[in-house]
Each structure stands twice: as C-alpha cells, then as structure tokens.
Write a protein that holds these residues in place. Structure first.
Motif, PDB file in Angstrom:
ATOM      1  N   TRP A 175      -7.541  -1.748  -2.886  1.00  0.00           N
ATOM      2  CA  TRP A 175      -6.982  -2.994  -3.429  1.00  0.00           C
ATOM      3  C   TRP A 175      -8.077  -3.659  -4.248  1.00  0.00           C
ATOM      4  O   TRP A 175      -9.096  -4.091  -3.716  1.00  0.00           O
ATOM      5  N   TRP A 194      -3.784  -1.944  -7.727  1.00  0.00           N
ATOM      6  CA  TRP A 194      -4.018  -0.857  -6.784  1.00  0.00           C
ATOM      7  C   TRP A 194      -4.741   0.274  -7.494  1.00  0.00           C
ATOM      8  O   TRP A 194      -4.390   0.629  -8.615  1.00  0.00           O
ATOM      9  N   ARG A 227       0.823  -1.210   0.000  1.00  0.00           N
ATOM     10  CA  ARG A 227       0.000   0.000   0.000  1.00  0.00           C
ATOM     11  C   ARG A 227       0.857   1.260   0.000  1.00  0.00           C
ATOM     12  O   ARG A 227       0.629   2.184  -0.785  1.00  0.00           O
TER      13      ARG A 227
END
Length: 230
Positions: free
Chosen positions: A132, A148, A110
């Motif tokens: 996600w 992403w 992330r």
C-alpha cells in the motif's frame, strides 16, 4: 608557440572532460535503440482488455447519477473484475459506482487489488508482495497516491501499480524499464527529476562537445596542410 600546439592541448583536455559523458551518451543511446519502446513500456506484461459491454436496460441512468452525486463532472462505463461500474469524476474525487444499483463502491482492498492485478498480468510469475503506497517511489512519482503496488516474482521483477479509487492500471514497471530510466538520467544529465531535457548541465556539456569536435576538425585540416607542405 604555434596555434597547432594550443589546439592539440585544448583538444586533449576537452576530450578528457567530455569523453566520459560522450561514452554515456553512446551507451544509453544504444540501449534506447536496441530495446523496443513497447517492451520498455511493458505492454507485453499487462494490458487492459477492451471487452465489449452488452446492451443492458437496467443500468442506472445519467439523471439518477447526477441526482445522487451532486457536482458530477464526468463518468465512464467500464467492466472491472466481471462487474459493470461507472468510473465517476466529481471535483477532485474519483470513485466507482455500481452500474446496476448506483451505489458507491468502497476503495479497492488488498484482495481486490491482487485479483485485478492477476487478471491484467500477462507474465508467468506469481504475486510475491503487495504494498500500500502512500508516498510514490521515483519510478511512479507523477502518479496519484495512494495506490496499490503488486510485485510479481518473474525475471523482470514486474510491478503493477493500481488506483484504489478507480481500479485503473497506473503504471507497469520492470527491470528493462528501470534500466532505461537509469540510463535516461545520464543521457539527459538530469540527476534529480530525470525529466528536464533542456537543463543547464546538458547545455554546457553540449557546448563543450561542440568545442571538442571543432578543435578536432581544425587539427584535421592542419594535419593535411602540413603533409602537403612536406
């Protein structure tokens, strides 16, 4: 009844049937010609900088890569967040390898996705949300998952889609692109996939439009003939 009577009735009813779609064709066509294609693509919002790679002698060689990753099909050297990496393709697998050590790198996490998206982004907004994605939304339905999605709080509601495996910028999406996609659906009359420009519904509408135009031409000549006789 005279042929002109039936021609007028046919022209009127065909016009009612095809008129709304003709208006949608014109509205969508105007949008597509007024807004430049590079703006629709979002080239101004994010781009990959082609930074030159300095000649370095301590990078892992092809023989080492081939030995360490059997079945290697292709690889490409690139820079990712100030780090030189190999973008490796091995069968259905795609992953990153550190160009100096030859070690396989983990998927983009992330924090890495935020850092990469921020580096690519050329707008003025801040990161609003990180997602996600395991099931691709319609606006990126042809892109491989997982990915992403980095959403920015700007006027265009920009979203950058990144591959966690290769760090590749998969797509740029913003409000002007979304309007284009919505109008494109009406323009080609493909209301499901929005990709088929040769579907049956569009062909039927085109034939009806042709009949409308031909009936109008017939009435035009008939009207001039009536005036000459008068």
């Amino acid at each position: 009844m005279k042929p002109a009577f039936w021609a007028r009735r046919a022209h009127k009813w065909i016009g009612l049937v095809i008129g709304v779609q003709a208006l949608l064709w014109m509205l969508s066509g105007v949008y597509m010609t007024v807004v430049p294609l590079q703006v629709i693509h979002g080239d101004h919002l994010a781009h990959v900088r082609g930074e030159p790679l300095a000649p370095v002698h301590d990078r892992v060689g092809v023989d080492v890569l081939a030995a360490r990753y059997p079945g290697l099909q292709s690889f490409r050297l690139k820079r990712l967040l100030e780090r030189e990496v190999y973008d490796v393709q091995r069968g259905p697998e795609r992953f990153l390898v550190d160009a100096r050590s030859g070690e396989r790198l983990p998927r983009l996490d992330r924090d890495g996705a935020i850092a990469l998206a921020t580096a690519l982004y050329q707008g003025a907004g801040e990161v609003a949300r990180v997602e996600w994605v395991t099931r691709a939304p319609s606006e990126v339905k042809t892109r491989p998952v997982p990915m992403w999605a980095i959403h920015f709080a700007d006027r265009g509601s920009t979203t950058l889609y990144l591959s966690p495996d290769s760090g590749e910028l998969l797509a740029r999406r913003h409000s002007l692109w979304r309007w284009f996609d919505f109008l494109w659906m009406f323009h080609i009359m493909d209301y499901e996939q929005r990709t088929d420009v040769n579907n049956g519904l569009l062909r039927v509408a085109s034939v009806i439009g042709l009949a409308f135009g031909l009936s109008g031409v017939w009435l035009l000549f008939y009207s001039f003939g009536q005036r000459r006789r008068a």
